[in-house]
Design a protein around this motif. Structure first.
Motif, short mmCIF file in Angstrom:
data_model
loop_
_atom_site.label_atom_id
_atom_site.label_comp_id
_atom_site.label_asym_id
_atom_site.label_seq_id
_atom_site.Cartn_x
_atom_site.Cartn_y
_atom_site.Cartn_z
N ALA A 1 0.83 -1.21 0.00
CA ALA A 1 0.00 0.00 0.00
C ALA A 1 0.86 1.25 0.00
CB ALA A 1 -0.92 -0.01 1.22
N TRP A 2 1.86 1.29 0.86
CA TRP A 2 2.75 2.46 0.92
C TRP A 2 3.53 2.62 -0.39
CZ3 TRP A 2 4.21 1.62 6.69
CH2 TRP A 2 3.58 2.60 7.46
N PHE A 3 3.96 1.49 -0.96
CA PHE A 3 4.76 1.55 -2.18
C PHE A 3 3.94 2.14 -3.33
CE2 PHE A 3 6.18 -0.40 -6.19
CZ PHE A 3 7.48 0.08 -6.22
N ILE A 4 2.68 1.70 -3.47
CA ILE A 4 1.83 2.19 -4.56
C ILE A 4 1.51 3.67 -4.37
CG2 ILE A 4 -0.44 1.98 -5.63
CD1 ILE A 4 -0.33 -1.00 -5.07
N ILE A 5 1.21 4.06 -3.13
CA ILE A 5 0.83 5.45 -2.87
C ILE A 5 2.02 6.38 -3.08
CG2 ILE A 5 0.14 7.05 -1.04
CD1 ILE A 5 -1.59 4.74 0.05
N ASN A 6 3.23 5.93 -2.71
CA ASN A 6 4.40 6.79 -2.78
C ASN A 6 5.26 6.49 -4.00
OD1 ASN A 6 4.48 8.35 -0.05
ND2 ASN A 6 3.98 6.25 0.51
N ARG A 7 4.65 5.94 -5.07
CA ARG A 7 5.42 5.72 -6.30
C ARG A 7 5.83 7.10 -6.86
NH1 ARG A 7 0.25 6.12 -7.64
NH2 ARG A 7 -0.25 7.08 -9.64
N PHE A 8 6.70 7.00 -7.66
CA PHE A 8 7.24 8.22 -8.27
C PHE A 8 6.31 8.71 -9.36
CE2 PHE A 8 10.55 6.70 -5.96
CZ PHE A 8 10.88 5.44 -6.33
N CYS A 9 6.67 9.88 -9.92
CA CYS A 9 5.94 10.35 -11.08
C CYS A 9 6.11 9.34 -12.21
CB CYS A 9 6.45 11.72 -11.52
SG CYS A 9 8.14 11.71 -12.12
N TYR A 10 5.24 9.37 -13.20
CA TYR A 10 5.18 8.28 -14.19
C TYR A 10 6.49 8.11 -14.96
CZ TYR A 10 3.70 5.31 -17.94
OH TYR A 10 3.62 4.27 -18.82
N LEU A 11 7.09 9.22 -15.40
CA LEU A 11 8.32 9.10 -16.19
C LEU A 11 9.44 8.49 -15.37
CD1 LEU A 11 8.30 12.45 -18.19
CD2 LEU A 11 7.69 10.16 -18.99
N LEU A 12 9.59 8.96 -14.13
CA LEU A 12 10.64 8.41 -13.29
C LEU A 12 10.36 6.96 -12.94
CD1 LEU A 12 13.24 8.90 -11.78
CD2 LEU A 12 11.91 9.73 -9.84
N MET A 13 9.08 6.64 -12.70
CA MET A 13 8.71 5.26 -12.40
C MET A 13 9.02 4.36 -13.59
SD MET A 13 4.95 3.75 -11.54
CE MET A 13 4.45 4.04 -13.21
#
Length: 682
Positions: free
Chosen positions: A198-210
């Protein structure tokens, strides 16, 4: 005499097998003293099986759901399925375009062997340069993806691009599953795994960086040995403070050496691995172990020997690394070492490449927005709590270990309240501190550190041992600490999970429902013109990022690539970027013809760039490197008898029209044919 000899003979006969009999009796005594485990009731076995089954199911489901979420988000952002192939390929930006283009080349090859040969002897990508693309760009994932695509018969049911991005999203799903399992194993409850995800998904990076980080995990990272070097340091500290069995640690060191050896062979004798700090460090550790003396633990001599061992390992590592670089021909990324010198203020430079790298957002310190996002999701506060608690407990254990010389407890009970006694906890604390320190300097490394933060924070709040350690320090008396620790280890993550669900789940659903349009008609028009009008043997020059897209979408040869691990390519990039500097038409013409370029593409976005960061625009960096701006005198512009080339060439007057002829333009791009015969006009 006979009576006296009898007992004597009997006594000698009893003494003869004494050693073997003692061993057997000791074994029997040990067996007798060992408690025979009672047969576990069936309902307890069923509970254990159900717990493992549900946990594994939750882990796999979390990974699959995250992969599906990424796929859906990617589709909504780019309208991927509704676009033509050319428009899909434009969505690959920078170096990702180059990697995907080689994946396409493998699929077009008549055979796998022929495809590999063409990649290892590639002279169709960069003008005047034959490169081993497999070695230089670590194309093993692309090779594997192309084999899987054809071997599984996917070419009959799915397009290559969907198979490729499916692998990327699938690997990211596996990564999330691994985070789940790691947190589960550390805390003992799969509730920690759910919170990690849950924390990982919520605190993912912006799309390009991800996307960039996902792709980095997919390819066999050329800088991976630096990350392993950090792991080796963590293990060395564990071993140095006798917090883990030395034999286990040295087995890992052997794995490192074996991995480096295999990597050296598979990467076409990549000498960078031989001069890597990891190899020197591991060899130094092995040599230091051979020189260690057996002394009684806990004594003053043992402590002195421990300090000497630390000094010996550090000295041997530096010495071996210097010797290896003297005798092993290598092309280690010297520009990266220079970059670090400038980054830490140890050196100053006007070099365009160094300053350009320093201006990249991913190589700067993290912004306040990054920490604010981690705080809003409650991740950062709980991570700090867990880290401080584990770190202080670890320090207590280390001091106790140094003073007493006793080894760690084999079994740790909840009542002990010493979470720092667990070697795996100590390892992860050291590792996350090392990664976090680097992430505070270079923002791009947060894609390695943030998942660690999610895992460690989730483990801590779900671990009764952590709460018990806190209660022991606070000397809690009013409430039974064990009972309260068990309650909090279930209640706190439940409350966190519910609050995250209430606040962030609607946002995730909004992201999936919201249609975002990727609209870049100018680039589509440019690629279409190149494929229809430009000769097949033409060579294009322009910014490295645009050259990567041209290589992917058209297959035409280019003068440079968006790769920063090769000194020659970096020099090419700097020279081609001179089209945005205050240089004469003749200078630019000489540069371009030296690389056999036939066409030049000028981008308005770079020529008229209005950067948010002062002094980081490409044209500003070029002016500094060329001496057209004096930084020491308050950024005063010095005299230049030439205007900025990218502006002047558009006016179509002499001498620019003598060297360059405009053949195509739109709102974003201006294409000029480089004249082979110079006609001087007045």
């Amino acid at each position: 005499m006979a009576e006296e000899e009898g007992p004597t003979i009997e006594l000698r006969q009893r003494k003869k097998p004494k050693s073997s009999e003692n061993k057997e009796s000791a074994k029997e005594e040990k067996i007798n003293n060992t408690a025979i485990p009672e047969r576990v009731p069936k309902h307890i076995l069923f509970q254990r099986f159900a717990k493992i089954f549900i946990g594994c199911l939750a882990a796999v489901t979390s990974g699959m759901m995250y992969a599906l979420y990424l796929s859906a988000y990617h589709e909504r952002k780019f309208w991927f399925s509704n676009r033509q192939e050319l428009e899909r390929e434009i969505t690959f930006q920078g170096d990702s375009a180059i990697y995907y283009s080689y994946y396409k080349d493998m699929l077009k090859a008549p055979s796998f062997e022929r495809g590999v040969y063409e990649l290892t002897h590639n002279n169709k990508t960069v003008s005047l340069k034959t490169i081993n693309a497999v070695q230089q760009m670590s194309l093993y994932p692309e090779l594997i993806a192309s084999v899987l695509y054809q071997a599984t018969g996917s070419n009959e049911i799915i397009e290559p691009v969907y198979f490729y991005i499916g692998i990327v999203f699938g690997l990211q799903g596996i990564y999330v599953t691994a985070l789940f399992v790691t947190s589960w194993l550390m805390s003992g409850t799969w509730l920690a795994g759910m919170l990690t995800v849950a924390w990982f998904i919520i605190n993912r990076f912006c799309y390009l960086l991800m996307s960039a980080s996902t792709y980095t995990f997919m390819m066999m990272w050329e800088y991976s040995h630096y990350l392993l070097f950090l792991q080796a340091i963590s293990l060395f500290l564990l071993d140095g403070f006798s917090l883990e069995q030395s034999d286990k640690v040295h087995e890992v060191y052997k794995i490192y050496i074996f991995s480096l050896f295999v990597g050296y062979l598979l990467q076409f004798e990549n000498s960078a691995l031989l001069v890597s700090p990891l190899l020197s460090f591991v060899i130094a550790l092995m040599l230091a172990k051979c020189l260690q003396l057996n002394v009684k633990k806990g004594t003053f001599v043992a402590k002195i020997m421990k300090v000497i061992n630390f000094y010996l390992v550090c000295t041997l590592t530096v010495t071996l690394n210097i010797v290896m670089k003297m005798f092993v021909p290598h092309k280690e990324n010297g520009h990266m070492l220079k970059f670090l010198e400038v980054k830490f203020g140890l050196n100053m430079t006007k070099n365009f490449t160094m300053n350009w790298l320093l201006c990249q957002e991913s190589l700067q310190a993290p912004s306040q927005e990054f920490f604010l996002r981690l705080t809003q999701s409650s991740l950062l506060p709980f991570y700090i709590l867990v880290l401080i608690t584990c770190f202080l407990s670890m320090i207590q254990v280390i001091f106790r270990r140094i003073n007493s010389g006793k080894s760690l407890k084999e079994t740790i009970t909840l009542e002990d309240g010493q979470i720092g006694e667990r070697p795996e906890i100590i390892y992860h604390v050291i590792h996350t501190i090392l990664l976090g320190s680097l992430a505070m300097i270079i923002e791009g490394l947060k894609y390695l550190w943030t998942p660690y933060v999610c895992m460690l924070a989730a483990f801590g709040v779900c671990s009764p041992e952590l709460w018990m350690t806190l209660f022991k320090w606070l000397r809690l008396r009013t409430v039974h600490p064990v009972l309260l620790a068990l309650i909090l280890s279930m209640a706190v993550p439940t409350i966190i999970g519910l609050s995250l669900w209430k606040e962030f789940f609607p946002r995730l659903m909004t992201e999936l429902m919201e249609l975002q349009e990727f609209y870049d008609p100018d680039t589509v028009e440019l690629m279409t013109w190149i494929k229809r009008q430009a000769p097949v043997a033409a060579v294009f020059a322009g910014s490295p990022q645009l050259m990567g897209v041209i290589k992917l979408c058209t297959g035409w040869m280019v003068t440079s690539l968006p790769l920063y691990n090769d000194d020659d390519l970096l020099k090419r990039n700097e020279n081609i970027y001179q089209i945005y500097s205050k240089r004469s038409a003749e200078d630019i013409y000489k540069i371009l013809t030296s690389y056999k370029a036939n066409y030049l593409i000028v981008e308005d976005a770079i020529c008229n760039e209005v950067g948010t960061m002062r002094g980081c625009r490409v044209k500003d960096l070029l002016d500094i490197a060329n001496g057209h701006v004096v930084c020491e005198e308050g950024d005063k512009i010095t005299h230049s008898k030439h205007g900025r080339f990218c502006h002047e060439v558009k006016i179509n007057y002499s001498p620019y029209v003598n060297y360059f002829t405009r053949v195509y333009w739109n709102r974003s791009y201006f294409v000029y044919k480089i004249n082979t015969v110079i006609s001087f006009q007045s």
